[in-house]
Structure formats: C-alpha cells, structure tokens
Design an enzyme around this catalytic site. Structure first.
Site, short mmCIF file in Angstrom:
data_model
loop_
_atom_site.label_atom_id
_atom_site.label_comp_id
_atom_site.label_asym_id
_atom_site.label_seq_id
_atom_site.Cartn_x
_atom_site.Cartn_y
_atom_site.Cartn_z
N ASN A 1 0.85 -1.20 0.00
CA ASN A 1 0.00 0.00 0.00
C ASN A 1 0.89 1.25 0.00
OD1 ASN A 1 0.57 0.81 2.84
ND2 ASN A 1 -0.32 -1.21 3.22
N ILE B 1 -2.91 -7.58 14.46
CA ILE B 1 -1.88 -7.34 15.48
C ILE B 1 -2.44 -6.47 16.61
CG2 ILE B 1 0.44 -6.40 15.88
CD1 ILE B 1 0.84 -6.66 12.77
N LYS C 1 -13.86 0.44 15.43
CA LYS C 1 -12.57 -0.22 15.71
C LYS C 1 -12.18 -0.04 17.17
CE LYS C 1 -10.93 -0.02 10.98
NZ LYS C 1 -10.33 0.75 9.92
#
Ligand code: PMT
Length: 407
Positions: free
Chosen positions: A217, A313, A343
């Site tokens: 990315n 992670i 999130k």
C-alpha cells in the site's frame, strides 16, 4: 549532583551543555548562560575555534562558574572530562548560535571538532538556535540540513526575522536568549513519557504473490517515524517495528525491520508485553495472497488471486494481560467517525487516531496529516499540520489519557 530547574510547576534535574559556534550572535549566548543559571541549571560551555574569535572564553567561564572546553583532544581535560563524559553529563545540549557550517556538520554526522563530536555522542535532547545571513538561511542546502536535523529529533529554535549584522534584513537572527531559555524549559516540561517504553509499528507491509511480486500500500512510514521521534523527545525508550520504507530511523530507537504482515505480527507480539504503550501506525495488509512458488505466467486474460486474512496485530495486543496502553489508527476513505468508533470498541483499544486517506492532502505519503482521536469518553481533533508536530500533539494526548486511566 544536578540542581533543580523549575518552570510552571515542573521540577526537573538539569545539566545544560551550551555549545557556542562562531557567529556574531555568540555574545547573546553569554546572557543565555546567565538566564539558565538563574533558573537553577548547571551550565557547561563548549566553544568552537571560530567562537573564540567573537567572545572570550573567560566571559563564559565567569558566567557559568565552570571551565570552558574548546579542544577535542585536550590533554588536560581528557582525564577529567573527555568529550564522551561531557556528553553523558548533559541532560540537554543547546547549540547557540548554530552557524550554517555547524548545522551542516551535525546533519551529516561529521565529527572534526569538540562541538560536532559532542553532538554525535549526545544521547540527551538536542536544541539548535541557528544564526546566519538571511540568504544562507534560505539556501536549499541549509533548509535540507535543518529538515534532516528535525527528522533526527533535534528541536530548532528560531531564527527570527529582522535587521542583520551584515546590513541585510530577513530571517537569520538568533532568537533572543529569553526565548531560547523558555523553549528549553517548556520542552523539558514536556518530557511526559520519561521512563516509559513505547512500541510503535510503522510503514506498509509487503505480501508476496510469487517470488518476484508483492501486494503493498501507499504508506511511507512518515507518521510512524514521526511518532517514534516524538516519543523519544518525550523521554521514552522506543522500539520501532517498521515495514519497508525509505526513511532513516531516529538515533537511539531500537529498530526492527520486517516485510510481511506475519513478520510484523511476530515482531510486535514478541515485544508488546514488555512495553507500556503500543501505537499501531503501520498500514498492515488485511489480506495476504497464498504465495505461488513459481512466477505467475501471463496466460489467460484474467486470473484469480486467493487472499487469506492476516492476523490483527492491534486486536491481539489489546487482548494481552497485562497489556500496554493500546493506541490504534484508522485509515478511512468514508464514514471516518463511524469506522473509528467501531474499531475502538471492537478491538478494545484505549484510543484510536483516525485519518482520512485517498484525499489530496494528509494520510498516506504526505508531509502533513490531521487526526480525529477517539477514546471511550471523549474525542479531540488535531488539525492538519506537519506530521512531526502532529506526532508531538498525539504523544502528549496519549500521555494525558494514560495518566487519566491510571489515576
Ligand atoms: O505512513 P504514512 O505515509 O505517513 O501514512 C500514515 C498512515 C495513513 C499509514 C497512518 O496515519 C495510518 O492511518 N495507519 C494505519 C493504517 C491502517 O492500516 O489502518 P486500518 O484502518 O486499515 O487499520 C486499523 C488499525 O489496525 C491500524 O492501527 C493498523 O495498524 C491495525 N492493523 C490492521 C490490520 C492488521 N492485520 N493488523 C493490525 O494491527
């Protein structure tokens, strides 16, 4: 035994090493010594050979109450306080005035005199107060050197605009001693992560498709590296787990270089428990291709790639017990607040810093960024600015929220 320095209620131990290079503004540094001592700091002075042409070392000796150092290999001084022990002694190194030549030497790591060697040997925060002719200040190479020093964690104070000793007018005057003193004291007070260990992930990951190709990315690592710098300046011990980027890690950072999301997962998880704070600024691949052993051949018009979800992670760090204060990032092209809040809750984070991506400015691979930061009971907007400044603001906010959580 270091003495105490006080400023707006902050009390800290302070040994200040003042390095004076050769410019007409050197005379102002005598006043700086007086002001710093008035605040209770112990000051030692180092002068370059050119600085000796402008001000007598006796002036600095009398004002600081300590002998002045000017030679790299000084037989008399080596056994008492060589350059390494002088660097170790300092809680802060301030180079004032910092000439264009001195800035160039420091930014390139040259060490051919006492001042530049001390800069290399110093592990404490470093401040520079540039002073030079306005054309020299604006020269591209000087600006590049300043940029480089900032990216190495050096704090630049000034210069100021105005009439110059050479008769020209413009930027290049050294900041007034009172301003330098204020900056030093204020910065000292902002060492809000002193004694803490911070783990930061930065940059992209590369997920191999076959032996010669990968998916990645647009992350440059700038945001994560700026955070590493800011955390260092705030007094933390920093571990930086970085994907492949074209940046130099700040000095004194423990750098772990990785390539894939799986490697980043392994590196972060092996270190997270021993850190007080985790900041996930890396743009970790959400999916990784099932890697082909041989180069994919160009045959049919379309091919289908099978992608496997990577391990999250950030969410796994947040599940550790005990766990570090866990800060995530959210990179969104739409519904920023909705996805950031989602999130924050779903991954059980202490804080999330959301940024817009895919726009003309901010986000991936730009010098600037803006953040909308959320935690359980609040939020704060950090407006569009240079990523280094933004990182400093985020670090301060993290320290505040952490203090609040532990209260
Ligand atoms: O590197 P720059 O060019 O300076 O750009 C900065 C940035 C835009 C990359 C940075 O500010 C940023 O937003 N980083 C997070 C990018 C991202 O992957 O966001 P996300 O919304 O997809 O992921 C949310 C969080 O989960 C992130 O903290 C991410 O590190 C983490 N994550 C994601 C996937 C995964 N497998 N493991 C994770 O830990």
């Amino acid at each position: 035994m270091p003495v105490l320095l006080t400023f707006t209620g902050i009390v800290i131990n302070k040994h200040i090493l003042l390095a004076v290079s050769g410019g007409i503004a050197a005379y102002k540094s005598a006043e700086l010594v007086r002001l710093l001592r008035k605040q209770g700091a112990e000051v030692r002075v180092v002068m370059t050979r050119s600085a000796l042409q402008f001000v007598s070392p006796l002036t600095f000796q009398a004002l600081s109450g300590n002998p002045v150092h000017s030679e790299l290999l000084d037989a008399g001084a080596e056994h008492v306080m060589g350059h390494i022990s002088l660097a170790r002694w300092a809680d802060a190194l301030i180079i004032a005035p910092a000439t264009a030549n001195t800035l160039a030497k420091c930014s390139h790591g040259l060490a051919d005199d006492l001042l530049s060697t001390l800069y290399l040997a110093a592990t404490c925060p470093v401040y520079v107060a540039p002073a030079m002719n306005q054309a020299m200040w604006h020269k591209t190479v000087t600006q590049e050197n300043i940029h480089k020093l900032k990216s190495h964690g050096v704090t630049v104070i000034g210069p100021e605009p105005g009439e110059q000793a050479c008769g020209e007018t413009g930027f290049g005057r050294m900041s007034e001693p009172a301003k330098i003193c204020r900056c030093l004291l204020a910065e000292s007070g902002s060492r809000c992560l002193s004694g803490l260990k911070v783990l930061i992930s930065a940059g992209p990951t590369r997920e191999p498709l076959d032996p010669v190709r990968y998916l990645t990315n647009r992350s440059s690592g700038k945001m994560g590296y700026a955070l590493a710098n800011a955390a260092l300046n705030a007094g933390a011990k920093v571990t930086l787990v970085s994907g492949p980027v074209a940046l130099t890690a700040p000095d004194h950072v423990d750098l772990v270089s990785v390539e894939t999301a799986a490697q980043m997962h392994a590196a972060v998880m092996s270190k997270a428990a021993e850190h007080d704070i985790y900041i996930g600024a890396a743009a970790v691949a959400d999916y990784s291709p099932v890697m082909r052993e041989q180069k994919i051949k160009k045959q049919s018009e379309q091919i289908t790639l099978t992608l496997q979800k990577t391990r999250d992670i950030l969410a796994e760090v947040a599940q550790l017990s005990p766990r570090p204060f866990t800060v995530g990032f959210a990179a969104e092209t739409h519904d920023l607040e909705h996805y950031a809040q989602d999130k924050l809750g779903r991954k059980n984070l202490d804080m999330i810093a959301a940024n817009w991506v895919g726009r003309a400015t901010g986000g991936f691979d730009s010098e600037q960024n803006a953040l909308q930061v959320f935690w359980q009971q609040g939020q704060k907007t950090l407006a569009m600015t240079d990523k280094n400044q933004l990182a400093e603001q985020l670090i301060r906010l993290i320290s505040e929220r952490m203090e609040h959580k532990n209260a």
